[in-house]
Design a protein around this motif. Structure first.
Motif, PDB file in Angstrom:
ATOM      1  N   GLY A  83      54.008   3.812  77.749  1.00 53.99           N
ATOM      2  CA  GLY A  83      53.053   3.049  78.551  1.00 53.99           C
ATOM      3  C   GLY A  83      53.114   1.591  78.230  1.00 53.99           C
ATOM      4  N   ALA A  84      52.429   0.824  79.061  1.00 58.86           N
ATOM      5  CA  ALA A  84      52.466  -0.633  78.915  1.00 58.86           C
ATOM      6  C   ALA A  84      51.860  -1.033  77.566  1.00 58.86           C
ATOM      7  N   PRO A  85      52.483  -1.972  76.890  1.00 60.26           N
ATOM      8  CA  PRO A  85      51.991  -2.359  75.565  1.00 60.26           C
ATOM      9  C   PRO A  85      50.811  -3.330  75.595  1.00 60.26           C
ATOM     10  N   VAL A  86      50.090  -3.350  74.488  1.00 63.55           N
ATOM     11  CA  VAL A  86      49.142  -4.427  74.227  1.00 63.55           C
ATOM     12  C   VAL A  86      49.951  -5.518  73.517  1.00 63.55           C
ATOM     13  N   VAL A  87      49.897  -6.733  74.012  1.00 62.61           N
ATOM     14  CA  VAL A  87      50.665  -7.828  73.413  1.00 62.61           C
ATOM     15  C   VAL A  87      49.711  -8.760  72.664  1.00 62.61           C
ATOM     16  N   VAL A  88      50.036  -9.004  71.404  1.00 64.65           N
ATOM     17  CA  VAL A  88      49.270  -9.945  70.590  1.00 64.65           C
ATOM     18  C   VAL A  88      50.177 -11.138  70.354  1.00 64.65           C
ATOM     19  N   CYS A  89      49.722 -12.343  70.659  1.00 64.01           N
ATOM     20  CA  CYS A  89      50.600 -13.478  70.361  1.00 64.01           C
ATOM     21  C   CYS A  89      49.878 -14.577  69.612  1.00 64.01           C
ATOM     22  N   ALA A  90      50.667 -15.301  68.827  1.00 65.24           N
ATOM     23  CA  ALA A  90      50.173 -16.472  68.092  1.00 65.24           C
ATOM     24  C   ALA A  90      51.268 -17.519  68.179  1.00 65.24           C
ATOM     25  N   HIS A  91      50.928 -18.726  68.595  1.00 63.09           N
ATOM     26  CA  HIS A  91      51.987 -19.718  68.751  1.00 63.09           C
ATOM     27  C   HIS A  91      52.435 -20.278  67.406  1.00 63.09           C
ATOM     28  N   LEU A  92      53.760 -20.458  67.311  1.00 66.82           N
ATOM     29  CA  LEU A  92      54.364 -20.946  66.073  1.00 66.82           C
ATOM     30  C   LEU A  92      54.283 -22.463  65.970  1.00 66.82           C
ATOM     31  N   ASP A  93      54.326 -23.166  67.091  1.00 68.60           N
ATOM     32  CA  ASP A  93      54.512 -24.616  67.049  1.00 68.60           C
ATOM     33  C   ASP A  93      53.229 -25.392  66.767  1.00 68.60           C
ATOM     34  N   THR A  94      53.441 -26.632  66.340  1.00 71.42           N
ATOM     35  CA  THR A  94      52.327 -27.552  66.074  1.00 71.42           C
ATOM     36  C   THR A  94      52.575 -28.848  66.849  1.00 71.42           C
ATOM     37  N   VAL A  95      51.543 -29.673  66.944  1.00 70.45           N
ATOM     38  CA  VAL A  95      51.685 -30.960  67.653  1.00 70.45           C
ATOM     39  C   VAL A  95      52.325 -32.026  66.757  1.00 70.45           C
ATOM     40  N   PHE A  96      52.604 -31.691  65.493  1.00 70.21           N
ATOM     41  CA  PHE A  96      53.055 -32.712  64.552  1.00 70.21           C
ATOM     42  C   PHE A  96      54.573 -32.857  64.550  1.00 70.21           C
ATOM     43  N   PRO A  97      55.075 -34.118  64.687  1.00 73.06           N
ATOM     44  CA  PRO A  97      56.525 -34.330  64.679  1.00 73.06           C
ATOM     45  C   PRO A  97      57.151 -33.948  63.333  1.00 73.06           C
ATOM     46  N   ALA A  98      58.485 -33.760  63.359  1.00 71.55           N
ATOM     47  CA  ALA A  98      59.212 -33.237  62.197  1.00 71.55           C
ATOM     48  C   ALA A  98      58.966 -34.053  60.921  1.00 71.55           C
ATOM     49  N   GLU A  99      58.777 -35.376  61.060  1.00 71.48           N
ATOM     50  CA  GLU A  99      58.653 -36.212  59.859  1.00 71.48           C
ATOM     51  C   GLU A  99      57.249 -36.184  59.232  1.00 71.48           C
ATOM     52  N   THR A 100      56.307 -35.486  59.863  1.00 73.89           N
ATOM     53  CA  THR A 100      54.941 -35.428  59.328  1.00 73.89           C
ATOM     54  C   THR A 100      54.949 -34.770  57.943  1.00 73.89           C
ATOM     55  N   VAL A 101      54.242 -35.386  56.997  1.00 69.38           N
ATOM     56  CA  VAL A 101      54.104 -34.788  55.673  1.00 69.38           C
ATOM     57  C   VAL A 101      53.052 -33.684  55.777  1.00 69.38           C
ATOM     58  N   LEU A 102      53.480 -32.452  55.514  1.00 66.76           N
ATOM     59  CA  LEU A 102      52.548 -31.320  55.661  1.00 66.76           C
ATOM     60  C   LEU A 102      51.839 -31.081  54.332  1.00 66.76           C
ATOM     61  N   ASP A 103      50.958 -32.019  54.031  1.00 65.44           N
ATOM     62  CA  ASP A 103      50.238 -32.002  52.764  1.00 65.44           C
ATOM     63  C   ASP A 103      48.958 -31.188  52.948  1.00 65.44           C
ATOM     64  N   ILE A 104      48.971 -29.958  52.441  1.00 65.43           N
ATOM     65  CA  ILE A 104      47.808 -29.078  52.591  1.00 65.43           C
ATOM     66  C   ILE A 104      47.040 -29.088  51.274  1.00 65.43           C
ATOM     67  N   GLN A 105      45.810 -29.569  51.328  1.00 60.54           N
ATOM     68  CA  GLN A 105      45.011 -29.733  50.111  1.00 60.54           C
ATOM     69  C   GLN A 105      43.809 -28.811  50.121  1.00 60.54           C
ATOM     70  N   ARG A 106      43.519 -28.262  48.948  1.00 62.40           N
ATOM     71  CA  ARG A 106      42.352 -27.404  48.833  1.00 62.40           C
ATOM     72  C   ARG A 106      41.314 -28.096  47.964  1.00 62.40           C
ATOM     73  N   ASP A 107      40.104 -28.224  48.512  1.00 61.10           N
ATOM     74  CA  ASP A 107      39.037 -28.867  47.762  1.00 61.10           C
ATOM     75  C   ASP A 107      37.790 -28.002  47.917  1.00 61.10           C
ATOM     76  N   GLY A 108      37.533 -27.162  46.930  1.00 55.81           N
ATOM     77  CA  GLY A 108      36.405 -26.228  47.014  1.00 55.81           C
ATOM     78  C   GLY A 108      36.605 -25.265  48.165  1.00 55.81           C
TER      79      GLY A 108
END
Ligand code: ZN
Length: 397
Positions: A83-108
Motif C-alpha cells: 500500500g501507499a507509504p507514509v512519507v516523513v521528510c526533513a530538509h537537509l539544507d540550510t540558508v547559510f553559505p558554505a563559508e559560514t562558521v558553524l559555531d554551535i555553543q551551549r550555554d545552560g
C-alpha cells in the motif's frame, strides 16, 4: 463523537507507551544529534556531506538507504501490508553559505548557532522517530519512508521534495518535520511565483538622444502597475516588487533596467492568475514606452523570467491527517494550532497528497540568523507527538 482518525490516534498513542519512555530516556542523545548535524555545512545545493551523515545514521539503526538523483537520502521501513507509504521528510539544507562558521555553543539550557533549529531539530527528531519505530515489536500496516530532502530553502524552491514526489508512487500521507515547536500544524501551503522582468534599449545622452526608449521608465510603469494590482478575491494572497535596478548615470538614458516581483498565495488558482497578470503588466509597460519613442530609433526589448516557483494549496482541516495531528498534539498535552507556511509539504500537496508540516519539539527563535537558538523545553514530548502522528497514519487503511 470522535472521528475514526482520532480513535486510531488514541489507540496508537496508548500502544506507544514504551517508545515514549525511550524517547524521554534518550532525550540527551537527540539533542546531541541536533548539535552534530548543525555542525555539518549544508548550503542549499551542496547537501552531500550532511546527506552522507544522515545515511550513516539511518543505516546504524538498521535501515537500508539510497540516494536519488536530486541528492535526497531515502530509507524505507516495511509495513505488514503493501500500500501507499507514509512519507516523513526533513530538509537537509540550510540558508547559510558554505563559508559560514558553524559555531554551535551551549550555554545552560540554550544552544545557539546557525541552523540549530532549521533544520537541525527536524533532522534529529526524524532520526529519533525512525530509531524507536525500528525497535518497535508491533509492525505498522503501511510502509514508512524517511527522506532527507535537498533544496528546500530559498532559491532551492523545494527541489528535492518536488523531485522525490514526481518520481515516487503517490504517498498515503506526508509529514514534513521542520524546525522546532509542538503545537503548530501547517496544513496550508503558502505558494509563490517569483519573476525578474528586464527591459533593454539603445541608451543614449539624456539630452541629445532624448526620445529613444527608456528601460527605467518601463520598469517604473511596471512597478506602479504591480503595486496597484488587485489581488484575487477570497484568497490569502500578496504581491511585492522586492528589487529594482538599472541605469549608469544621472545624465544618460539607460540601456538596461529590471525589477523582481514576489507573488504569494495559499491558492494555486490565485497564483496562476497573478502570474498571468504580472506577465501582462510587463508587456503593457513595454508597449507604453514603445508608443512614446521617436520614429526610427531602436526598439525596446523585454523579457519576463520566472525565477521562483513553489506550489500552494491546502490539506483540509477535516482530513484524516489533520485530525490525527490535532489529536496527537492534544495527547501530548499541547494546544494544536493550524498554520500557513512554505515547506516540503507544498510539494506533496501539489501532487494531490495529504501533507502537513510540524516542528520537531522544543522551542527556538532567530531562525535564518547566526543567533538562531534552541531550548529543549518538553523536547521529548514534541518528538513523541511526531511519532504518534506518523505511527497513527501508518495504522490507517
Ligand atoms: Zn526549514
Amino acid at each position: 463523537m470522535a472521528s475514526r482518525a482520532a480513535i486510531v490516534t488514541q489507540d496508537t498513542y496508548r500502544e506507544l507507551d514504551a517508545e515514549r519512555r525511550e524517547l524521554t530516556a534518550t532525550d540527551a542523545d537527540t539533542l546531541q544529534t541536533q548539535i552534530d548535524v548543525a555542525r555539518i555545512p549544508a548550503p542549499t545545493g551542496d547537501e552531500t556531506a550532511r546527506g552522507r551523515w544522515m545515511g550513516e545514521r539511518l543505516r546504524a539503526i538498521g535501515l537500508a538507504t539510497r540516494t536519488d538523483d536530486a541528492g535526497n537520502v531515502i530509507a524505507r521501513m516495511a509495513g505488514s501490508a503493501a500500500g501507499a507509504p507514509v512519507v516523513v521528510c526533513a530538509h537537509l539544507d540550510t540558508v547559510f553559505p558554505a563559508e559560514t562558521v558553524l559555531d554551535i555553543q551551549r550555554d545552560g539550557d540554550r544552544i545557539t548557532g546557525p541552523g540549530i533549529c532549521d533544520n537541525g531539530r527536524g533532522i534529529a527528531a526524524m532520526i529519533a522517530v525512525a530509531r524507536v519505530m525500528q525497535q518497535r515489536s508491533a509492525t505498522l500496516k503501511r510502509p514508512v519512508d524517511f527522506v532527507g530532502t535537498t533544496g528546500e530553502e530559498g532559491a532551492g524552491d523545494l527541489r528535492g521534495a518536488r523531485h522525490y514526489f514526481a518520481n515516487s508512487p503517490p504517498p498515503y500521507a506526508v509529514i514534513a518535520i521542520d524546525n522546532t515547536g509542538d503545537e503548530r500544524i501547517v496544513n496550508s501551503a503558502l505558494g509563490s511565483r517569483r519573476f525578474r522582468v528586464e527591459y533593454r534599449g539603445p541608451g543614449g545622452h539624456s539630452w541629445a538622444a532624448y526620445g529613444v526608449v527608456n528601460p527605467v521608465h518601463a520598469v517604473a510603469r511596471a512597478a506602479d502597475a504591480v503595486a496597484g494590482l488587485r489581488l484575487p478575491r477570497g484568497t490569502a494572497s500578496t504581491v511585492t516588487v522586492s528589487r529594482i535596478g538599472g541605469g549608469h548615470s544621472v545624465n544618460s538614458i539607460p540601456e538596461h533596467a529590471w525589477l523582481e516581483v514576489d507573488a504569494r498565495s495559499t491558492s494555486e488558482t490565485a497564483l496562476v492568475q497573478m502570474e498571468r497578470e504580472i506577465r501582462e503588466i510587463a508587456e503593457a509597460a513595454a508597449r507604453q514606452e514603445i508608443e512614446r519613442q521617436t520614429r526610427g530609433t531602436a526598439a525596446l526589448t523585454w523579457q519576463c523570467d520566472r525565477i521562483g516557483f513553489r506550489p500552494g494549496g491546502e490539506t483540509p482541516a477535516d482530513s484524516a491527517l489533520v485530525s490525527v495531528a490535532l489529536e496527537a498534539t492534544r495527547l501530548v498535552g499541547r494546544t494544536p494550532l493550524l498554520a500557513t507556511a512554505s515547506t516540503d509539504a507544498n510539494a506533496a500537496i501539489a501532487i494531490g497528497a495529504p501533507a502537513i508540516a510540524i516542528g520537531g519539539g522544543g522551542r527556538g527563535g532567530d531562525t535564518h540568523t547566526s543567533r538562531e537558538w534552541f531550548e529543549n523545553e518538553r523536547g521529548a514530548d514534541g518528538v513523541a507527538r511526531a511519532l504518534t502522528i506518523i505511527a497513527s497514519m501508518a495504522m490507517l487503511s
